[in-house]
Design a protein around this motif. Structure first.
Motif, PDB file in Angstrom:
ATOM      1  N   LEU A 216       0.802  -1.221   0.000  1.00 32.29           N
ATOM      2  CA  LEU A 216       0.000   0.000   0.000  1.00 32.29           C
ATOM      3  C   LEU A 216       0.840   1.278   0.000  1.00 32.29           C
ATOM      4  N   PRO A 217       1.911   1.390   0.805  1.00 26.02           N
ATOM      5  CA  PRO A 217       2.698   2.630   0.745  1.00 26.02           C
ATOM      6  C   PRO A 217       3.284   2.891  -0.643  1.00 26.02           C
ATOM      7  N   TYR A 218       3.771   1.827  -1.306  1.00 26.22           N
ATOM      8  CA  TYR A 218       4.316   1.985  -2.651  1.00 26.22           C
ATOM      9  C   TYR A 218       3.213   2.361  -3.639  1.00 26.22           C
ATOM     10  N   GLY A 222       3.097   5.860  -5.733  1.00 22.75           N
ATOM     11  CA  GLY A 222       3.008   5.938  -7.185  1.00 22.75           C
ATOM     12  C   GLY A 222       1.788   6.690  -7.645  1.00 22.75           C
ATOM     13  N   ILE A 223       0.644   6.433  -6.990  1.00 16.80           N
ATOM     14  CA  ILE A 223      -0.587   7.144  -7.343  1.00 16.80           C
ATOM     15  C   ILE A 223      -0.436   8.636  -7.077  1.00 16.80           C
ATOM     16  N   GLY A 224       0.193   8.970  -5.948  1.00 17.90           N
ATOM     17  CA  GLY A 224       0.374  10.377  -5.599  1.00 17.90           C
ATOM     18  C   GLY A 224       1.252  11.108  -6.597  1.00 17.90           C
ATOM     19  N   ILE A 225       2.397  10.494  -6.945  1.00 13.56           N
ATOM     20  CA  ILE A 225       3.294  11.130  -7.912  1.00 13.56           C
ATOM     21  C   ILE A 225       2.613  11.250  -9.275  1.00 13.56           C
ATOM     22  N   ALA A 264       6.320  -2.300  -9.361  1.00 17.96           N
ATOM     23  CA  ALA A 264       5.434  -2.124 -10.517  1.00 17.96           C
ATOM     24  C   ALA A 264       4.079  -1.571 -10.107  1.00 17.96           C
ATOM     25  N   GLU A 265       3.607  -1.961  -8.926  1.00 20.95           N
ATOM     26  CA  GLU A 265       2.324  -1.445  -8.459  1.00 20.95           C
ATOM     27  C   GLU A 265       2.360   0.071  -8.296  1.00 20.95           C
ATOM     28  N   ALA A 266       3.555   0.624  -8.063  1.00 16.87           N
ATOM     29  CA  ALA A 266       3.689   2.068  -7.912  1.00 16.87           C
ATOM     30  C   ALA A 266       3.965   2.754  -9.245  1.00 16.87           C
ATOM     31  N   VAL A 267       4.740   2.112 -10.115  1.00 17.27           N
ATOM     32  CA  VAL A 267       5.130   2.758 -11.355  1.00 17.27           C
ATOM     33  C   VAL A 267       4.002   2.754 -12.384  1.00 17.27           C
ATOM     34  N   ILE A 268       3.029   1.845 -12.268  1.00 12.08           N
ATOM     35  CA  ILE A 268       1.936   1.795 -13.244  1.00 12.08           C
ATOM     36  C   ILE A 268       1.079   3.063 -13.195  1.00 12.08           C
ATOM     37  N   ILE A 288       8.585   0.769 -17.150  1.00  6.52           N
ATOM     38  CA  ILE A 288       7.975  -0.200 -16.243  1.00  6.52           C
ATOM     39  C   ILE A 288       8.830  -1.461 -16.150  1.00  6.52           C
ATOM     40  N   ILE A 289       9.253  -1.993 -17.295  1.00  5.32           N
ATOM     41  CA  ILE A 289      10.044  -3.221 -17.288  1.00  5.32           C
ATOM     42  C   ILE A 289      11.399  -3.004 -16.633  1.00  5.32           C
ATOM     43  N   GLY A 290      12.051  -1.896 -16.957  1.00  2.00           N
ATOM     44  CA  GLY A 290      13.355  -1.634 -16.366  1.00  2.00           C
ATOM     45  C   GLY A 290      13.302  -1.476 -14.867  1.00  2.00           C
ATOM     46  N   SER A 291      12.309  -0.737 -14.387  1.00  2.17           N
ATOM     47  CA  SER A 291      12.236  -0.454 -12.950  1.00  2.17           C
ATOM     48  C   SER A 291      11.742  -1.648 -12.147  1.00  2.17           C
ATOM     49  N   ALA A 292      10.817  -2.423 -12.711  1.00  2.00           N
ATOM     50  CA  ALA A 292      10.278  -3.569 -11.973  1.00  2.00           C
ATOM     51  C   ALA A 292      11.123  -4.821 -12.139  1.00  2.00           C
TER      52      ALA A 292
END
Length: 333
Positions: A216-218, A222-225, A264-268, A288-292
């Motif tokens: 949830l924090p991640y 991600g949603i916030g950013i 990935a849950e944050a970067v999406i 997404i692929i690079g970061s996750a």
């Protein structure tokens, strides 16, 4: 309230509700499926010389528990069980990228076409890379001390069932754990004991909720950013730097994403906001692929099992996935 702030809050609320419901729902489904995977059979299924073992390794990676302490112990357990090196590598590459929750979130956020490109790129590159690493003898990159420990373990357990998973000292086994985590971190016997004592689906909701609370924090970050970018970032600037007209946008996103670990849950949701501002879809998938797919923490843990040569190949493979997905998107999207 300004229009930008209103747009930001509206996007935040929409993404938080939608992605939370999807995460919990898919967690329940994945948890139920994991109850039906007998760990004792994985050594046979992933044994060298079977063509289908590569596909089975990808499927196993797709259903890997979300607990970060379980992936490396599971890989170590596969080494101990003498599973085929190629299938082990397929599992390693596919595990962080083909998680059903990530695939569902991608489909809900970007649609089926981009999700198919992402999934096929991750799957195909994982399979090809695993096969080539097997062919070119990269099993020699397993550290000698890990192999010797595996030999000692196999000799000491002849005639007995060899547990697939290694205990994680100082990790999740020192705290109350779920059936799934107990099986992954504390060995097959611990998982079996809890399953037989309390029923196959006992604690399923608690596991799904625990996974959700952990991520949830991640997710909110991600949603916030992403929501701030959606509400305040000038679209013209992003289109110029990372739009479809910039031929270097995809490799730049891949290079940035590989060392920059974002779940990935944050970067999406972050990627969704970037696309709404004009960033190309291929660039978003590469990010997404690079970061996750890779992180410094994962590389450090992998260094305890393999030589630096394998770690370099691991990063190159993730980069290749990001590039393939990115440029395929520009060709088809």
């Amino acid at each position: 309230m300004t229009e930008q702030l209103q747009d930001t809050l509206s996007m935040f609320a929409f993404l938080a509700i939608e992605l939370s419901i999807l995460f919990i729902g898919i967690s329940l489904l994945v948890g139920a499926l994991q109850r039906h995977i007998p760990p004792a059979k994985i050594e046979v299924l992933l044994s060298a010389g079977r063509g289908r073992s590569y596909l089975l390794a990808a499927a196993l990676g797709a259903m890997t528990p979300f607990c970060s302490c379980s992936t490396i112990p599971m890989l170590k357990g596969l080494i101990r069980a003498r599973a085929g090196f190629g299938p082990m590598m397929v599992f390693l590459f596919a595990s962080p990228l083909l998680n059903p929750i990530i695939v569902v979130l991608l489909a809900a956020t970007f649609g089926l076409q981009l999700t198919m490109i992402y999934t096929l790129a991750a799957l195909l590159v994982s399979l090809v890379a695993g096969y080539l690493l097997q062919v070119f003898g990269f099993e020699r990159t397993i550290r000698s001390d890990v192999l010797h420990a595996s030999d000692r373990s196999s000799h000491s357990t002849q005639g007995d069932d060899l547990p697939l998973f290694q205990p994680v000292v100082g990790g999740c086994c020192e705290s109350p754990v779920s059936i799934r985590t107990a099986s992954a971190c504390c060995g097959e016997d611990a998982g079996k004991a809890q399953v037989t004592a309390k029923g196959r689906y006992h604690g399923l909701w608690r596991e799904a909720w625990s996974d959700f609370v952990e991520v949830l924090p991640y997710l909110l970050l991600g949603i916030g950013i992403g929501s701030v970018i959606y509400g305040y970032m000038p679209a013209a600037f992003l289109e110029q730097v990372a739009g479809e007209d910039n031929p270097f946008a995809i490799p730049i996103a891949a290079v940035i994403g590989v060392p920059l670990y974002i779940r990935a849950e944050a970067v999406i949701p972050l990627a969704a906001a970037l696309m709404s501002k004009g960033v190309g879809a291929g660039t978003v998938l590469a990010l997404i692929i690079g970061s996750a797919g890779a992180s410094l923490t994962e590389l450090i843990l992998l260094r305890s099992l393999f030589t630096a040569r394998l770690l370099l190949v691991f990063v190159v493979v993730i980069f290749a996935m990001a590039m393939l997905a990115g440029y395929t998107t520009y060709l088809l999207h």
